[in-house]
Design an enzyme around this catalytic site. Structure first.
Site, PDB file in Angstrom:
ATOM      1  N   LYS A  22       0.831  -1.200   0.000  1.00  0.00           N
ATOM      2  CA  LYS A  22       0.000   0.000   0.000  1.00  0.00           C
ATOM      3  C   LYS A  22       0.866   1.251   0.000  1.00  0.00           C
ATOM      4  O   LYS A  22       0.608   2.210  -0.741  1.00  0.00           O
ATOM      5  CB  LYS A  22      -0.900   0.006   1.238  1.00  0.00           C
ATOM      6  CG  LYS A  22      -1.781   1.251   1.337  1.00  0.00           C
ATOM      7  CD  LYS A  22      -2.459   1.373   2.680  1.00  0.00           C
ATOM      8  CE  LYS A  22      -1.541   2.021   3.695  1.00  0.00           C
ATOM      9  NZ  LYS A  22      -2.232   2.855   4.683  1.00  0.00           N
ATOM     10  N   ASN A  23       1.903   1.265   0.837  1.00  0.00           N
ATOM     11  CA  ASN A  23       2.722   2.470   0.998  1.00  0.00           C
ATOM     12  C   ASN A  23       3.638   2.734  -0.191  1.00  0.00           C
ATOM     13  O   ASN A  23       4.280   3.781  -0.259  1.00  0.00           O
ATOM     14  CB  ASN A  23       3.540   2.379   2.287  1.00  0.00           C
ATOM     15  CG  ASN A  23       2.673   2.492   3.518  1.00  0.00           C
ATOM     16  OD1 ASN A  23       1.550   2.999   3.462  1.00  0.00           O
ATOM     17  ND2 ASN A  23       3.169   2.004   4.648  1.00  0.00           N
ATOM     18  N   CYS A 118      -5.575   7.758  10.034  1.00  0.00           N
ATOM     19  CA  CYS A 118      -5.692   7.128  11.348  1.00  0.00           C
ATOM     20  C   CYS A 118      -5.419   8.139  12.465  1.00  0.00           C
ATOM     21  O   CYS A 118      -4.631   9.069  12.302  1.00  0.00           O
ATOM     22  CB  CYS A 118      -4.690   5.978  11.485  1.00  0.00           C
ATOM     23  SG  CYS A 118      -5.063   4.571  10.436  1.00  0.00           S
ATOM     24  N   ARG A 123       0.544  14.314  12.287  1.00  0.00           N
ATOM     25  CA  ARG A 123       1.335  14.087  11.085  1.00  0.00           C
ATOM     26  C   ARG A 123       1.395  15.414  10.336  1.00  0.00           C
ATOM     27  O   ARG A 123       0.700  15.598   9.346  1.00  0.00           O
ATOM     28  CB  ARG A 123       0.702  12.996  10.213  1.00  0.00           C
ATOM     29  CG  ARG A 123       0.602  11.638  10.900  1.00  0.00           C
ATOM     30  CD  ARG A 123      -0.294  10.734  10.084  1.00  0.00           C
ATOM     31  NE  ARG A 123      -0.543   9.490  10.782  1.00  0.00           N
ATOM     32  CZ  ARG A 123      -0.062   8.301  10.415  1.00  0.00           C
ATOM     33  NH1 ARG A 123       0.714   8.220   9.371  1.00  0.00           N
ATOM     34  NH2 ARG A 123      -0.348   7.213  11.080  1.00  0.00           N
ATOM     35  N   ASP A 310       5.012   0.542  12.090  1.00  0.00           N
ATOM     36  CA  ASP A 310       3.843  -0.154  11.549  1.00  0.00           C
ATOM     37  C   ASP A 310       3.791  -1.622  11.952  1.00  0.00           C
ATOM     38  O   ASP A 310       2.815  -2.311  11.653  1.00  0.00           O
ATOM     39  CB  ASP A 310       3.822  -0.049  10.018  1.00  0.00           C
ATOM     40  CG  ASP A 310       3.241   1.272   9.539  1.00  0.00           C
ATOM     41  OD1 ASP A 310       2.732   2.036  10.376  1.00  0.00           O
ATOM     42  OD2 ASP A 310       3.299   1.539   8.329  1.00  0.00           O
ATOM     43  N   ARG A 402      -8.338  -0.776   4.936  1.00  0.00           N
ATOM     44  CA  ARG A 402      -7.518   0.285   4.359  1.00  0.00           C
ATOM     45  C   ARG A 402      -6.128  -0.213   4.000  1.00  0.00           C
ATOM     46  O   ARG A 402      -5.459   0.369   3.141  1.00  0.00           O
ATOM     47  CB  ARG A 402      -7.395   1.459   5.330  1.00  0.00           C
ATOM     48  CG  ARG A 402      -8.661   2.284   5.503  1.00  0.00           C
ATOM     49  CD  ARG A 402      -8.405   3.496   6.389  1.00  0.00           C
ATOM     50  NE  ARG A 402      -7.214   4.211   5.937  1.00  0.00           N
ATOM     51  CZ  ARG A 402      -6.179   4.505   6.702  1.00  0.00           C
ATOM     52  NH1 ARG A 402      -6.172   4.157   7.976  1.00  0.00           N
ATOM     53  NH2 ARG A 402      -5.146   5.157   6.217  1.00  0.00           N
TER      54      ARG A 402
END
Length: 422
Positions: A22-23, A118, A123, A310, A402
């Protein structure tokens, strides 16, 4: 709202195909804005965040299509493109800030909503703004939007030396994409080194960008006037792979992860081996075998190549049923222990003091109804449910969707008693 129902106590055996990251996929989807030629991405994971980003590009006027079930996705930003990312489309996804650099670089202006995502801590986007300002952009924040444009008389961003105050993955990605079309050389100091960064760089190079040093803390980009289309395969998801490794370590069993990249997970694999799991790795696979309770392992999260934030929640779930007491220190996000109270509902013994969690391993957890609070917290609760006695219900799994491509189906295929219920 969907839930996961898990009956614990079953060891896991078989094979899992690791999905694309995903990232990596999210910035690479944004990078398709840098050219008016078609771009194809393969190995794109089927995730809610990817669908949201695709909807955003659709809104801008990019032509998008799916090439079969697994082949990939096509993007064609030939125009006319509306360089705007409205709040309604990006409020659930912090990665939306990644369209700012490409839009500004190619079109000279952009209006991008401040991102959501999230609730695991602040951030700030100030590093993104400072870096793009160093490249000559005028940026103001008004009414919840970042409004950016080139000064009058300029048609391109200009190369610059950008040294961020802290390591920022999305900041590095934004600057990397923007610099490809800037005039002159850009040097990124204190650049993030996560594997998703060099994967993005390799895609940009395939589009005609001139980049050196990607994967290190200093990246050099020589701007070019235009980029062309390409086909690129998204790198395997190291966090998904690490999550499944922790699940097998906790439940016991023998599982092979196909397409797993052990070289992207060295810090996690070292801890799993210290805990007592047996792990083999080769070209395109990781195999883990685990039997009985493992030994608790303390760790401290930090930027790559250190232990990833993560993976903190998933490894903590393993520590909850391991022999001994462990200390987990979270240095990246200030609010990333929200899963602790839910793990304690299952019988875990955890004490928190600021950035430190002390986990006392117990012999068994007991099933209960728990609530996911963020993406990786969801995964930790699934792992805990796989080892708990009786039935565990994990609520609010839209967080899980997600970032994990059909997690319950993959776990069920290797022997887990897990199902999605409405």
């Amino acid at each position: 709202m969907d839930k996961l129902r898990i009956t614990g106590g079953r060891p896991l055996h078989g094979e899992i195909q690791v999905s694309g990251a995903k990232n990596a996929a999210l910035p690479e989807v944004c990078a398709t804005l840098l050219t008016d030629e078609p771009v194809t991405l393969t190995n794109v994971p089927r995730l809610r965040d990817i669908a949201t980003m695709r909807s955003l590009l659709d809104h801008m006027g990019v032509k998008t299509e799916t090439h079969g079930e697994r082949a990939g996705m096509g993007f064609h930003a030939a125009g006319p493109i509306k360089p705007e990312a409205p709040y309604e489309l990006v409020k659930t996804m912090r990665a939306s800030v990644l369209v700012l650099g490409p839009l500004l670089a190619r079109f000279g202006h952009a209006r991008v909503s401040l991102p959501g995502g999230c609730a695991i801590g602040a951030r700030p986007v100030d590093q993104h703004i400072k870096g793009l300002q160093a490249m000559g952009a005028d940026i103001v924040v008004e009414h919840g939007y970042m409004v950016a444009r080139l000064p009058q008389g300029r048609s391109r961003l200009k190369g610059a030396r950008i040294a961020t105050d802290m390591v920022t993955v999305t900041g590095t990605e934004n600057f990397l994409m923007a610099a490809c079309l800037a005039e002159g050389e850009t040097v990124l100091e204190n650049a993030a080194q996560e594997p998703e960064i060099p994967d993005l760089a390799e895609m940009l190079i395939a589009m005609g960008a001139q980049i050196e040093g990607h994967g290190s803390s200093r990246i050099h980009i020589q701007g070019v006037e235009r980029l062309h289309g390409c086909q690129h395969q998204v790198v395997a998801d190291r966090i998904e792979a690490g999550t499944f490794l922790c699940a097998v370590a906790a439940t016991g069993g023998d599982v092979v992860l196909r397409h797993g990249r052990a070289d992207h997970l060295e810090a996690v694999i070292d801890k799993l081996r210290d805990a007592g799991a047996t792990i083999e790795a080769g070209n395109g696979f990781i195999r883990i075998r685990s039997e009985g309770r493992l030994k608790a392992q303390g760790f401290r999260t930090t930027e790559y190549p250190g232990f990833p934030t993560d993976m903190q929640a998933q490894f903590m779930a393993l520590n909850c049923i391991a022999h001994g007491t462990s200390t987990v220190t979270e240095t990246i996000f200030e609010n990333r222990f929200m899963h602790v109270s839910e793990l304690m509902r299952l019988g875990a013994r955890i004490q928190i003091d600021g950035k430190v969690a002390v986990v006392e391993g117990v012999e068994r957890l007991s099933g209960a109804t728990v609530m996911a609070t963020d993406l990786r917290a969801s995964a930790s609760l699934v792992i805990a449910g796989l080892v708990a006695d009786g039935e565990t219900l994990v609520d609010r799994i839209y967080h899980l969707d997600r970032g994990y491509d059909q997690m319950e189906a993959k776990l069920r295929a290797i022997g887990a008693a897990i199902e999605r219920i409405k």
